[in-house]
Design a protein around this motif. Structure first.
Motif, PDB file in Angstrom:
ATOM      1  N   LEU A   1       0.824  -1.204   0.000  1.00 47.87           N
ATOM      2  CA  LEU A   1       0.000   0.000   0.000  1.00 47.87           C
ATOM      3  C   LEU A   1       0.863   1.261   0.000  1.00 47.87           C
ATOM      4  O   LEU A   1       0.604   2.204  -0.763  1.00 47.87           O
TER       5      LEU A   1
ATOM      6  N   GLU B   1       2.362   1.876  -3.463  1.00 49.83           N
ATOM      7  CA  GLU B   1       1.424   2.455  -4.420  1.00 49.83           C
ATOM      8  C   GLU B   1       1.306   3.954  -4.180  1.00 49.83           C
ATOM      9  O   GLU B   1       1.266   4.748  -5.133  1.00 49.83           O
ATOM     10  N   TRP B   2       1.263   4.350  -2.920  1.00 55.77           N
ATOM     11  CA  TRP B   2       1.188   5.776  -2.595  1.00 55.77           C
ATOM     12  C   TRP B   2       2.462   6.496  -3.036  1.00 55.77           C
ATOM     13  O   TRP B   2       2.399   7.593  -3.611  1.00 55.77           O
TER      14      TRP B   2
ATOM     15  N   SER C   1       2.576   7.502  -6.520  1.00 61.22           N
ATOM     16  CA  SER C   1       1.692   8.591  -6.930  1.00 61.22           C
ATOM     17  C   SER C   1       2.380   9.952  -6.889  1.00 61.22           C
ATOM     18  O   SER C   1       1.824  10.927  -7.411  1.00 61.22           O
TER      19      SER C   1
ATOM     20  N   PHE D   1      -2.823   0.623 -10.154  1.00 58.30           N
ATOM     21  CA  PHE D   1      -3.061   0.274  -8.765  1.00 58.30           C
ATOM     22  C   PHE D   1      -3.964  -0.952  -8.712  1.00 58.30           C
ATOM     23  O   PHE D   1      -4.932  -1.064  -9.473  1.00 58.30           O
TER      24      PHE D   1
ATOM     25  N   TYR E   1      -6.802   3.369  -2.795  1.00 56.34           N
ATOM     26  CA  TYR E   1      -5.748   2.802  -1.947  1.00 56.34           C
ATOM     27  C   TYR E   1      -6.335   1.774  -0.982  1.00 56.34           C
ATOM     28  O   TYR E   1      -5.745   0.723  -0.731  1.00 56.34           O
TER      29      TYR E   1
ATOM     30  N   SER F   1      -6.993  -1.356  -2.805  1.00 62.37           N
ATOM     31  CA  SER F   1      -5.732  -2.084  -2.947  1.00 62.37           C
ATOM     32  C   SER F   1      -5.389  -2.814  -1.655  1.00 62.37           C
ATOM     33  O   SER F   1      -4.882  -3.938  -1.678  1.00 62.37           O
TER      34      SER F   1
ATOM     35  N   PRO G   1      -4.017   7.242   2.351  1.00 60.70           N
ATOM     36  CA  PRO G   1      -3.537   6.060   3.082  1.00 60.70           C
ATOM     37  C   PRO G   1      -2.359   6.329   4.011  1.00 60.70           C
ATOM     38  O   PRO G   1      -1.567   5.436   4.286  1.00 60.70           O
TER      39      PRO G   1
END
Length: 506
Positions: free
Chosen positions: A133, A136-137, A140, A150, A170, A173, A485
């Motif tokens: 997680l 993925e952030w 961004s 994602f 998020y 995910s 997130p």
């Protein structure tokens, strides 16, 4: 046969499995839509990286996963380069380098897991998905951001996708990551007797999220306050012709004809940079647009490039009952601005493309006002790539009644990107519980409701006008109240500190 041969075979097998697992994630997204593959992809990633014998091997396996993920998922970069006549060998080289470079992030993620978390309590079912997680952030915003592919987007067409209004993409995910990490613990060589409950937990997360999505649709969080008849125009001008001087008059005449034809709509949206002439060069045309819109009580919004003090902006202008200017806040590297401009411009055609000298909005932008049936409403404008940034979109949408998104997906040709982009846009509708009017140059133009469902859409590569009635909505979703997130960082830091203390005591 040397003693190391079995180890080498095992490492090669793990690398191939990791590569294959990475390929599965794009297949779970649009246009393929095989959403259960998202779980298989992450299960494969967690299982393979758990079996790594060292941080170095974990990095290698994570990089293989990223090569599969981005090699298929953003293969459309090649088409974008060919659109501006970049030679095929150079297009292949640059696309390959880009995909393999961004694949370093899943490698770093796997290295961090093995180096700092693997030996800790709760590593497999807690630290591993939290790291997913967080990365993925990170994707961004790192190097201006690549918030594409994602895992949560795989849930868009499932009941669980409606939870995007609560958790954002998020959080979706996270649902896939936590359940996948738990399910991976049931696989051979990873089953732990003390954690026999984990696979059951993974199944429970999936079933619970699907059930909650049924009873908590995104539109539950906002209220419809009015409706509007809208039309989104699709011009289908080839990107190679769009900015040619010979195309200026046909473009102006085309949009004039659309304005005459759809005179009963309350709101008309034209695509990103629909008008390829700056406003000061066509004052009479824009004055006429303003007059016509006011006579009909119609808002007309067009994409156009504006300038101020020598700086150029990718913008939207409102006419008639719509008002104001919105300037794009998040530009596309190499597409709209050029890093290392002095060194690269003119080196190859790709670095001299139109619109590659733009400036991002110097201050945060606000919604555009629109008078509708005697009430002042607000439109949340988003231009192209900005749709991939949940936070940027949310900041505009929560103060608005309707979202409008314009794009020029002609850059991507007949590739995966326009379909992925549309799916991303649908998730923004869910997160914000707002309808969206989406106008693109050559597809896919669409009307999307507050649950992310497509009400009407065009086909690609044809002139189209997508019309329909949509609801205007007010209120805030839980995601709009709580944000992103960032909470995932705290337990990760805690787990890292526990692992460090344990190693120090040992």
């Amino acid at each position: 046969m040397t003693p190391t041969a079995p180890v080498l075979r095992s490492s090669a097998s793990l690398a191939l499995l990791s590569l294959f697992s990475g390929i599965l994630l794009p297949l779970s997204l649009a246009p393929f839509g095989f959403w259960p593959l998202a779980w298989l992809s992450l299960i494969g990633y967690f299982w393979v990286t758990e079996r790594a014998q060292s941080p170095k091997q974990a990095f290698w396996l994570g990089w293989c996963y990223g090569a599969g993920l981005f090699g298929l998922g953003i293969s459309w970069v090649y088409g974008s380069m060919r659109t501006v006549a970049t030679p095929i060998p150079l297009s292949v080289l640059m696309t390959t380098v880009f995909c393999l470079a961004i694949a370093l992030l899943p490698g770093l993620q796997a290295w961090l897991y093995h180096r700092f978390f693997k030996q800790g309590r709760g590593s497999q079912w807690l630290a591993a998905p939290l790291l997913w997680l967080v990365f993925e952030w990170v994707r961004s915003w790192l190097f201006t951001g690549m918030p594409w592919l994602f895992a949560g987007y795989a849930l868009t067409d499932t009941p669980a996708g409606q939870l995007g209004a609560v958790l954002s993409v998020y959080g979706l995910s996270a649902i896939i990551a936590f359940s996948s990490a738990a399910l991976a613990m049931a696989l051979p060589a990873q089953l732990n007797r003390s954690l026999r409950w984990a696979p059951g937990l993974g199944v429970a997360i999936i079933v619970l999220s699907m059930g909650l999505g049924v009873v908590l649709p995104a539109e539950r969080w906002t209220t419809a306050v009015d409706s509007a008849d809208v039309v989104a125009i699709q011009s289908n001008v080839a990107q190679a012709q769009k900015w040619q001087s010979s195309q200026v008059r046909p473009t102006l005449e085309f949009y004039s004809e659309q304005a005459r034809r759809y005179d009963s709509a309350d709101l008309m949206i034209w695509p990103e940079a629909a008008l390829t002439v700056r406003p000061e060069r066509i004052p009479a045309y824009l004055e006429d647009l303003e007059r016509v819109g006011n006579e009909r009580q119609q808002g007309i919004i067009t994409g156009i490039v504006t300038q101020q003090e020598g700086r150029y902006f990718n913008a939207l202008l409102g006419f008639g009952t719509a008002d104001g200017e919105y300037r794009k806040q998040h530009l596309v590297p190499f597409g709209e601005y050029l890093p290392f401009e002095q060194q690269l411009r003119g080196l190859i055609n790709f670095f001299s493309i139109p619109m590659s000298t733009l400036t991002p909005a110097p201050e945060p932008q606000t919604p555009m006002p629109w008078m509708h049936r005697g009430e002042e409403r607000y439109l949340a404008p988003v231009i192209c790539y900005e749709a991939a940034y949940p936070g940027l979109t949310m900041a505009l949408a929560r103060e608005s009644d309707l979202m409008i998104m314009v794009s020029n997906d002609a850059w991507f040709g007949d590739s995966l990107a326009p379909h992925q982009h549309l799916q991303i846009t649908r998730m923004r509708a869910i997160e914000n519980s707002r309808a969206i009017v989406r106008s693109t140059q050559n597809g896919i133009t669409a009307l999307i409701d507050a649950n992310g469902e497509i009400l009407e859409r065009s086909r690609q590569f044809e002139v189209a006008a997508v019309t329909g009635s949509i609801n205007l909505r007010q209120g805030m979703t839980p995601y709009q109240r709580w944000g992103g997130p960032y909470w995932a960082l705290l337990p990760l830091v805690g787990l890292m500190m526990l692992g460090w203390l344990r190693r120090r005591d040992d």
